[in-house]
Design a protein around this motif. Sequence first.
Motif, short mmCIF file in Angstrom:
data_model
loop_
_atom_site.label_atom_id
_atom_site.label_comp_id
_atom_site.label_asym_id
_atom_site.label_seq_id
_atom_site.Cartn_x
_atom_site.Cartn_y
_atom_site.Cartn_z
N ARG A 1 42.65 -9.74 7.88
CA ARG A 1 41.63 -9.06 7.08
C ARG A 1 40.25 -9.18 7.72
NH1 ARG A 1 44.43 -11.53 2.69
NH2 ARG A 1 42.78 -13.13 2.60
N ALA A 2 39.96 -10.37 8.30
CA ALA A 2 38.66 -10.54 8.98
C ALA A 2 38.56 -9.62 10.19
CB ALA A 2 38.47 -12.00 9.38
N ASP A 3 39.65 -9.52 10.96
CA ASP A 3 39.64 -8.64 12.13
C ASP A 3 39.46 -7.18 11.71
OD1 ASP A 3 39.95 -10.80 13.79
OD2 ASP A 3 42.14 -10.57 13.96
N ALA A 4 40.15 -6.78 10.65
CA ALA A 4 40.00 -5.40 10.18
C ALA A 4 38.58 -5.13 9.71
CB ALA A 4 41.00 -5.14 9.05
N ARG A 5 37.98 -6.12 9.03
CA ARG A 5 36.59 -5.94 8.58
C ARG A 5 35.63 -5.83 9.76
NH1 ARG A 5 36.64 -9.89 5.65
NH2 ARG A 5 35.60 -11.45 6.95
N ASP B 1 36.39 -4.78 12.74
CA ASP B 1 36.63 -3.48 13.38
C ASP B 1 35.90 -2.37 12.64
OD1 ASP B 1 38.17 -4.55 15.36
OD2 ASP B 1 40.09 -4.16 14.35
N ARG B 2 35.92 -2.43 11.31
CA ARG B 2 35.21 -1.40 10.55
C ARG B 2 33.71 -1.48 10.79
NH1 ARG B 2 38.95 -2.96 6.51
NH2 ARG B 2 37.35 -4.30 5.54
N ILE B 3 33.17 -2.69 10.83
CA ILE B 3 31.73 -2.85 11.09
C ILE B 3 31.38 -2.33 12.48
CG2 ILE B 3 29.89 -4.55 11.41
CD1 ILE B 3 31.26 -6.27 9.28
N PHE B 4 32.21 -2.70 13.47
CA PHE B 4 31.97 -2.23 14.85
C PHE B 4 32.04 -0.71 14.93
CE2 PHE B 4 33.59 -1.44 19.21
CZ PHE B 4 32.48 -1.91 19.90
N HIS B 5 33.02 -0.13 14.25
CA HIS B 5 33.16 1.33 14.25
C HIS B 5 31.94 1.99 13.62
CE1 HIS B 5 35.07 5.26 13.89
NE2 HIS B 5 34.71 5.27 12.63
N ARG B 6 31.45 1.43 12.54
CA ARG B 6 30.28 2.01 11.87
C ARG B 6 29.02 1.87 12.72
NH1 ARG B 6 31.58 -0.54 5.86
NH2 ARG B 6 33.34 0.87 5.37
N VAL B 7 28.88 0.74 13.41
CA VAL B 7 27.71 0.55 14.28
C VAL B 7 27.71 1.57 15.43
CG1 VAL B 7 26.62 -1.03 15.92
CG2 VAL B 7 27.38 -1.87 13.71
N LEU B 8 28.89 1.76 16.04
CA LEU B 8 28.99 2.74 17.12
C LEU B 8 28.74 4.15 16.61
CD1 LEU B 8 32.07 1.48 19.18
CD2 LEU B 8 29.65 1.15 19.65
N LYS B 9 29.28 4.47 15.46
CA LYS B 9 29.07 5.79 14.88
C LYS B 9 27.60 6.02 14.56
CE LYS B 9 30.74 8.82 11.18
NZ LYS B 9 31.64 8.92 10.01
N PHE B 10 26.95 4.99 14.02
CA PHE B 10 25.52 5.10 13.72
C PHE B 10 24.72 5.29 15.00
CE2 PHE B 10 21.40 2.93 13.40
CZ PHE B 10 20.80 3.70 12.41
N SER B 11 25.08 4.58 16.07
CA SER B 11 24.36 4.72 17.34
C SER B 11 24.51 6.14 17.90
CB SER B 11 24.89 3.69 18.34
OG SER B 11 24.72 2.37 17.87
N ALA B 12 25.73 6.67 17.85
CA ALA B 12 25.95 8.03 18.34
C ALA B 12 25.17 9.05 17.51
CB ALA B 12 27.44 8.35 18.33
N LEU B 13 25.22 8.90 16.20
CA LEU B 13 24.48 9.82 15.34
C LEU B 13 22.97 9.67 15.52
CD1 LEU B 13 26.55 9.57 12.04
CD2 LEU B 13 26.59 11.40 13.74
N LEU B 14 22.51 8.46 15.82
CA LEU B 14 21.09 8.25 16.05
C LEU B 14 20.62 8.99 17.30
CD1 LEU B 14 18.48 6.81 15.21
CD2 LEU B 14 19.21 4.87 16.62
N VAL B 15 21.46 8.97 18.35
CA VAL B 15 21.11 9.70 19.57
C VAL B 15 21.04 11.20 19.29
CG1 VAL B 15 21.91 10.30 21.88
CG2 VAL B 15 22.04 7.94 21.09
N LEU B 16 22.04 11.72 18.57
CA LEU B 16 22.04 13.14 18.24
C LEU B 16 20.85 13.51 17.36
CD1 LEU B 16 25.84 13.76 17.54
CD2 LEU B 16 24.53 14.35 19.59
N ALA B 17 20.53 12.65 16.40
CA ALA B 17 19.39 12.91 15.53
C ALA B 17 18.08 12.89 16.31
CB ALA B 17 19.35 11.88 14.40
#
Length: 323
Positions: free
Chosen positions: A18-22, A24-40
């Motif tokens: 469960r900790a690893d899955a959590r 992974d979700r945080i890492f995925h959200r951080v990467l997604k936010f970074s990509a969207l920040l560049v596009l924005a």
Amino acid sequence: MQVTSAVPLARDIDRRSRADARHDRIFHRVLKFSALLVLATLLGAALSTLWGGREVLFGHGLHFLTSDSWNPVEDDYGALAPIFGTLVTSLIALVIAVPISFGVAIFLTEIAPTWMRGPVSAAIELLAGIPSIIYGMWGLFVFVPFMANIEPALSDTLGNLPLIGKLFQGPPLGLGLLTAGIVLAVMILPFISSVMREVFQTVPTRLKESSYALGSTTWEVLWDIVLPYTRSAVIGGIFLGLGRALGETMAVTFVLGNSYNITASLLMPGTSISSSIANEFNEAVGVHRSALIALGFLLFVVTFVVLLIARLMLHQLAKREGK
């Protein structure tokens, strides 16, 4: 006893999962936010320049894109001359820099002795790190006088040729489109050659050795093995250098001459989008400032179109390689 000890172990494994899955979700959200920040950020830059230049882009319409006039007194502005100068100088830079970069990369990866490759590669990387204003000062104080001395010879020889003669006719000013293109070529050459050298080194040694074993020459190995293997990356490196040339400001401003007249001669002064903004933005007000911001938006569009063409070319090459 075994059942009792297995229960805490199973709980520990489940907790770690469960900790690893959590995580992974945080890492995925951080990467997604970074990509969207560049596009924005890119979208915000484009929209801000579009909004800043709306008075000219929407008020003057096609006149701003098709006119070569630039008269701040009468608020008559046209972007044709800066666009023309930007494209011509960048094209000259590519025509000069790409063959030389290709030769440098081939020499460093296939021909140069081992003791020479390290120092020369380091020197190329140092050239890539030199600020553009240094290139501009070198161009103004060293290269412009040199061009002023050889331009009469260019006019007397190449200027008399039937098809390309008009490109080399003009007074020996030293400043002009050709000078700016050569300075840009010197600037982008380290970038392109570094990319080519790195991708040439990724070619498996077994492929080259097999070709040599079959009797191929060095040129045949490069043309039939190295280039097809690295074609996509080489094209990407060339367009990376083109993007640097399109947006260069200070080096071009020093040696271009800053004239809004469009002529067929490469020896005549001209202007570019970036140099026009750098020269006039400090004192521009009202419609004049709107016109300069609109030039910035056009530079953004031109760079985006060039990079889009590069992506389409790489996509087509990938499809052909897939077949």
